[in-house]
Scaffold this motif. Structure first.
Motif, PDB file in Angstrom:
ATOM      1  N   ILE A 172      -2.843   2.354   2.577  1.00  0.00           N
ATOM      2  CA  ILE A 172      -1.555   3.003   2.367  1.00  0.00           C
ATOM      3  C   ILE A 172      -0.496   1.950   2.038  1.00  0.00           C
ATOM      4  CG2 ILE A 172       0.236   4.444   3.440  1.00  0.00           C
ATOM      5  CD1 ILE A 172      -2.002   5.462   5.358  1.00  0.00           C
ATOM      6  N   LEU A 173       0.244   2.176   0.961  1.00  0.00           N
ATOM      7  CA  LEU A 173       1.382   1.331   0.610  1.00  0.00           C
ATOM      8  C   LEU A 173       2.659   2.022   1.056  1.00  0.00           C
ATOM      9  CD1 LEU A 173       2.992  -0.892  -0.880  1.00  0.00           C
ATOM     10  CD2 LEU A 173       2.624   0.398  -3.010  1.00  0.00           C
ATOM     11  N   ILE A 174       3.470   1.325   1.848  1.00  0.00           N
ATOM     12  CA  ILE A 174       4.779   1.826   2.271  1.00  0.00           C
ATOM     13  C   ILE A 174       5.832   0.885   1.702  1.00  0.00           C
ATOM     14  CG2 ILE A 174       6.295   2.442   4.189  1.00  0.00           C
ATOM     15  CD1 ILE A 174       3.804   2.588   5.977  1.00  0.00           C
ATOM     16  N   THR A 175       6.704   1.393   0.832  1.00  0.00           N
ATOM     17  CA  THR A 175       7.802   0.570   0.359  1.00  0.00           C
ATOM     18  C   THR A 175       8.971   0.680   1.338  1.00  0.00           C
ATOM     19  OG1 THR A 175       8.849   2.289  -1.006  1.00  0.00           O
ATOM     20  CG2 THR A 175       7.088   0.983  -2.034  1.00  0.00           C
ATOM     21  N   GLY A 176       9.759  -0.376   1.398  1.00  0.00           N
ATOM     22  CA  GLY A 176      10.879  -0.384   2.339  1.00  0.00           C
ATOM     23  C   GLY A 176      10.413  -0.324   3.776  1.00  0.00           C
ATOM     24  N   THR A 196      -0.918   1.956  14.273  1.00  0.00           N
ATOM     25  CA  THR A 196      -1.529   2.403  15.531  1.00  0.00           C
ATOM     26  C   THR A 196      -2.731   3.293  15.266  1.00  0.00           C
ATOM     27  OG1 THR A 196       0.599   2.269  16.671  1.00  0.00           O
ATOM     28  CG2 THR A 196      -1.088   3.646  17.689  1.00  0.00           C
ATOM     29  N   GLU A 197      -2.646   4.081  14.182  1.00  0.00           N
ATOM     30  CA  GLU A 197      -3.753   4.977  13.825  1.00  0.00           C
ATOM     31  C   GLU A 197      -4.905   4.232  13.159  1.00  0.00           C
ATOM     32  OE1 GLU A 197      -4.074   8.223  14.394  1.00  0.00           O
ATOM     33  OE2 GLU A 197      -2.127   8.488  15.373  1.00  0.00           O
ATOM     34  N   GLY A 198      -4.711   2.955  12.865  1.00  0.00           N
ATOM     35  CA  GLY A 198      -5.793   2.142  12.316  1.00  0.00           C
ATOM     36  C   GLY A 198      -5.859   2.070  10.809  1.00  0.00           C
ATOM     37  N   ALA A 199      -4.820   2.537  10.120  1.00  0.00           N
ATOM     38  CA  ALA A 199      -4.833   2.491   8.657  1.00  0.00           C
ATOM     39  C   ALA A 199      -4.724   1.055   8.148  1.00  0.00           C
ATOM     40  CB  ALA A 199      -3.674   3.317   8.104  1.00  0.00           C
ATOM     41  N   THR A 200      -5.256   0.814   6.955  1.00  0.00           N
ATOM     42  CA  THR A 200      -5.033  -0.435   6.255  1.00  0.00           C
ATOM     43  C   THR A 200      -3.707  -0.300   5.525  1.00  0.00           C
ATOM     44  OG1 THR A 200      -7.395  -0.849   5.949  1.00  0.00           O
ATOM     45  CG2 THR A 200      -5.887  -1.982   4.448  1.00  0.00           C
ATOM     46  N   LEU A 201      -2.761  -1.189   5.815  1.00  0.00           N
ATOM     47  CA  LEU A 201      -1.408  -1.038   5.295  1.00  0.00           C
ATOM     48  C   LEU A 201      -1.012  -2.175   4.363  1.00  0.00           C
ATOM     49  CD1 LEU A 201       0.572   0.092   8.486  1.00  0.00           C
ATOM     50  CD2 LEU A 201      -0.498   1.525   6.719  1.00  0.00           C
ATOM     51  N   ILE A 202      -0.407  -1.801   3.247  1.00  0.00           N
ATOM     52  CA  ILE A 202       0.271  -2.732   2.360  1.00  0.00           C
ATOM     53  C   ILE A 202       1.756  -2.452   2.555  1.00  0.00           C
ATOM     54  CG2 ILE A 202       0.556  -3.558  -0.004  1.00  0.00           C
ATOM     55  CD1 ILE A 202      -2.097  -2.027  -0.643  1.00  0.00           C
ATOM     56  N   LEU A 203       2.466  -3.395   3.123  1.00  0.00           N
ATOM     57  CA  LEU A 203       3.861  -3.183   3.493  1.00  0.00           C
ATOM     58  C   LEU A 203       4.762  -3.952   2.546  1.00  0.00           C
ATOM     59  CD1 LEU A 203       3.270  -3.585   7.319  1.00  0.00           C
ATOM     60  CD2 LEU A 203       3.467  -1.448   6.032  1.00  0.00           C
ATOM     61  N   ASP A 219      -5.072   4.712  -1.317  1.00  0.00           N
ATOM     62  CA  ASP A 219      -5.214   6.138  -1.041  1.00  0.00           C
ATOM     63  C   ASP A 219      -3.881   6.859  -0.970  1.00  0.00           C
ATOM     64  OD1 ASP A 219      -8.209   6.285  -0.489  1.00  0.00           O
ATOM     65  OD2 ASP A 219      -7.594   4.715   0.911  1.00  0.00           O
ATOM     66  N   VAL A 220      -2.853   6.158  -0.486  1.00  0.00           N
ATOM     67  CA  VAL A 220      -1.547   6.804  -0.313  1.00  0.00           C
ATOM     68  C   VAL A 220      -0.441   5.842  -0.734  1.00  0.00           C
ATOM     69  CG1 VAL A 220       0.022   7.989   1.266  1.00  0.00           C
ATOM     70  CG2 VAL A 220      -2.448   8.110   1.673  1.00  0.00           C
ATOM     71  N   LEU A 221       0.488   6.366  -1.522  1.00  0.00           N
ATOM     72  CA  LEU A 221       1.701   5.641  -1.893  1.00  0.00           C
ATOM     73  C   LEU A 221       2.875   6.352  -1.241  1.00  0.00           C
ATOM     74  CD1 LEU A 221       3.585   3.784  -3.559  1.00  0.00           C
ATOM     75  CD2 LEU A 221       3.288   5.381  -5.480  1.00  0.00           C
ATOM     76  N   VAL A 222       3.606   5.647  -0.376  1.00  0.00           N
ATOM     77  CA  VAL A 222       4.807   6.198   0.251  1.00  0.00           C
ATOM     78  C   VAL A 222       6.013   5.506  -0.364  1.00  0.00           C
ATOM     79  CG1 VAL A 222       6.048   6.660   2.397  1.00  0.00           C
ATOM     80  CG2 VAL A 222       3.544   6.615   2.402  1.00  0.00           C
ATOM     81  N   ASN A 223       6.701   6.206  -1.260  1.00  0.00           N
ATOM     82  CA  ASN A 223       7.905   5.669  -1.891  1.00  0.00           C
ATOM     83  C   ASN A 223       9.086   5.926  -0.959  1.00  0.00           C
ATOM     84  OD1 ASN A 223       7.083   4.626  -4.543  1.00  0.00           O
ATOM     85  ND2 ASN A 223       6.459   6.739  -4.966  1.00  0.00           N
ATOM     86  N   ARG A 249      -2.785  10.529  -2.221  1.00  0.00           N
ATOM     87  CA  ARG A 249      -1.521  11.202  -1.939  1.00  0.00           C
ATOM     88  C   ARG A 249      -0.359  10.305  -2.355  1.00  0.00           C
ATOM     89  NH1 ARG A 249      -1.822  14.829   3.594  1.00  0.00           N
ATOM     90  NH2 ARG A 249      -4.076  15.193   3.604  1.00  0.00           N
ATOM     91  N   VAL A 250       0.726  10.952  -2.780  1.00  0.00           N
ATOM     92  CA  VAL A 250       1.995  10.275  -3.004  1.00  0.00           C
ATOM     93  C   VAL A 250       3.043  11.026  -2.200  1.00  0.00           C
ATOM     94  CG1 VAL A 250       3.757   9.566  -4.665  1.00  0.00           C
ATOM     95  CG2 VAL A 250       1.328   9.562  -5.339  1.00  0.00           C
ATOM     96  N   VAL A 251       3.809  10.294  -1.418  1.00  0.00           N
ATOM     97  CA  VAL A 251       4.885  10.878  -0.620  1.00  0.00           C
ATOM     98  C   VAL A 251       6.186  10.224  -1.045  1.00  0.00           C
ATOM     99  CG1 VAL A 251       5.794  11.293   1.693  1.00  0.00           C
ATOM    100  CG2 VAL A 251       3.310  11.256   1.313  1.00  0.00           C
ATOM    101  N   ASN A 252       7.078  11.001  -1.626  1.00  0.00           N
ATOM    102  CA  ASN A 252       8.374  10.495  -2.063  1.00  0.00           C
ATOM    103  C   ASN A 252       9.432  10.891  -1.036  1.00  0.00           C
ATOM    104  OD1 ASN A 252       7.351   9.397  -4.469  1.00  0.00           O
ATOM    105  ND2 ASN A 252       7.470  11.372  -5.498  1.00  0.00           N
ATOM    106  N   VAL A 253       9.996   9.897  -0.376  1.00  0.00           N
ATOM    107  CA  VAL A 253      10.991  10.149   0.664  1.00  0.00           C
ATOM    108  C   VAL A 253      12.332  10.379  -0.024  1.00  0.00           C
ATOM    109  CG1 VAL A 253      12.124   9.272   2.728  1.00  0.00           C
ATOM    110  CG2 VAL A 253       9.700   8.775   2.322  1.00  0.00           C
TER     111      VAL A 253
END
Length: 278
Positions: free
Chosen positions: A8-12, A27-34, A85-89, A135-139
């Motif tokens: 999962i990529l989380i921007t900001g 905490t849930e164990g995801a692989t994160l790109i921050l 797998d997931v992009l969180v903008n 998934r893509v999540v646009n905040v």
């Protein structure tokens, strides 16, 4: 898929909602790109997450979204990875007190809050379609204002609220277009207003706090990982419920015009046809 099996990529991710979401997903164990623009804050975040969650599958990417070249470089670096797998903008700035221009000469809020979302969504589409369930999540925000395509950069009359609200509506318009493009490709693309006036740095000092960061994290994390939403796409959520966005979001001509403008400003084309999943 379990979050433990997702990248999962989380921007900001170094402040506010992004930071709290990183804690939840680590905490849930995801692989994160921050992502963040400050390398020192990035190092501190990685150390904090590893110490508090025990998760070692964490990396940090630096990019200042006030420069289009840095946005593109971030997208290209992530696109070169084996999996996403997931992009969180999530990255963005709030209501500015005075007009500012980006390094590219564009209205800063529009570039940081919207054009970065556009660029990363386009550049990472091929990688996302290779995920078993992308998934893509646009905040975005409940604060939305229509774009005047004759003055998107607000050169005639700049207003901080208009700058913020039009950028957030543009995110939702992009969400609908991106979802239509990838419908049937196994990628769920949605936008949300996570919570109202959380105690983050873009709210403090300007507005009275109304919600907790935890509420925003819960609503955002739901779009990231809730199995019940795996096939829900092209939807705007107000907190946890599907909602109606500003009417311009449903104007197909306006959305087409926005995509053309976005390509012109960034030099990054919107994917013309759905890529085939590998």
């Amino acid at each position: 898929m379990s979050l433990r099996d997702q990248t999962i990529l989380i921007t900001g991710a170094t402040d506010g909602l992004g930071r709290a979401l990183a804690h939840r997903l680590a905490t849930e164990g995801a692989t994160l790109i921050l992502h963040g623009r400050n390398p020192a804050k990035g190092r501190d975040l990685l150390a904090e997450l590893r110490d508090q969650t025990g998760n070692e599958r964490l990396t940090f990417e630096t990019a200042d979204f006030a420069e289009l070249d840095q946005i593109r470089a971030l997208g290209e670096r992530v696109a070169a990875r084996d999996r996403l797998d997931v992009l969180v903008n999530n990255a963005g700035i709030g209501v500015e007190r005075a007009p500012q221009r980006s390094a590219d000469g564009l209205e800063l809020t529009f570039q940081v809050d919207y054009l970065a979302t556009y660029a990363l969504s386009c550049l990472l589409t091929p990688l996302l379609t290779r995920s078993p369930r992308g998934r893509v999540v646009n905040v975005s925000s409940a604060g939305q204002a229509p774009l005047d395509f004759q003055d998107v950069m607000l050169e005639r009359h700049w207003d901080g609220v208009q700058a913020y609200c039009q950028a957030k509506l543009a995110q939702i318009m992009l969400t609908f277009e991106h979802a239509d493009l990838l419908r049937g490709q196994g990628v769920a693309i949605n936008a949300l207003h996570p919570a109202s006036y959380m105690p983050t740095k873009i709210v403090k000092g300007l507005f009275a706090v109304q919600s907790t960061v935890e509420e925003g994290v819960t609503n955002t994390a739901r779009l990231v990982g809730d199995p019940a939403l795996a096939e829900v796409t092209g939807t705007y959520f107000n907190r946890a419920r599907p909602a109606r966005a500003h009417h311009q979001a449903y104007d197909e001509k306006a959305r087409t015009r926005l995509l053309a403008l976005s390509e012109e400003l960034t030099g990054i084309p919107f994917p013309a046809t759905p890529p085939l999943a590998a």
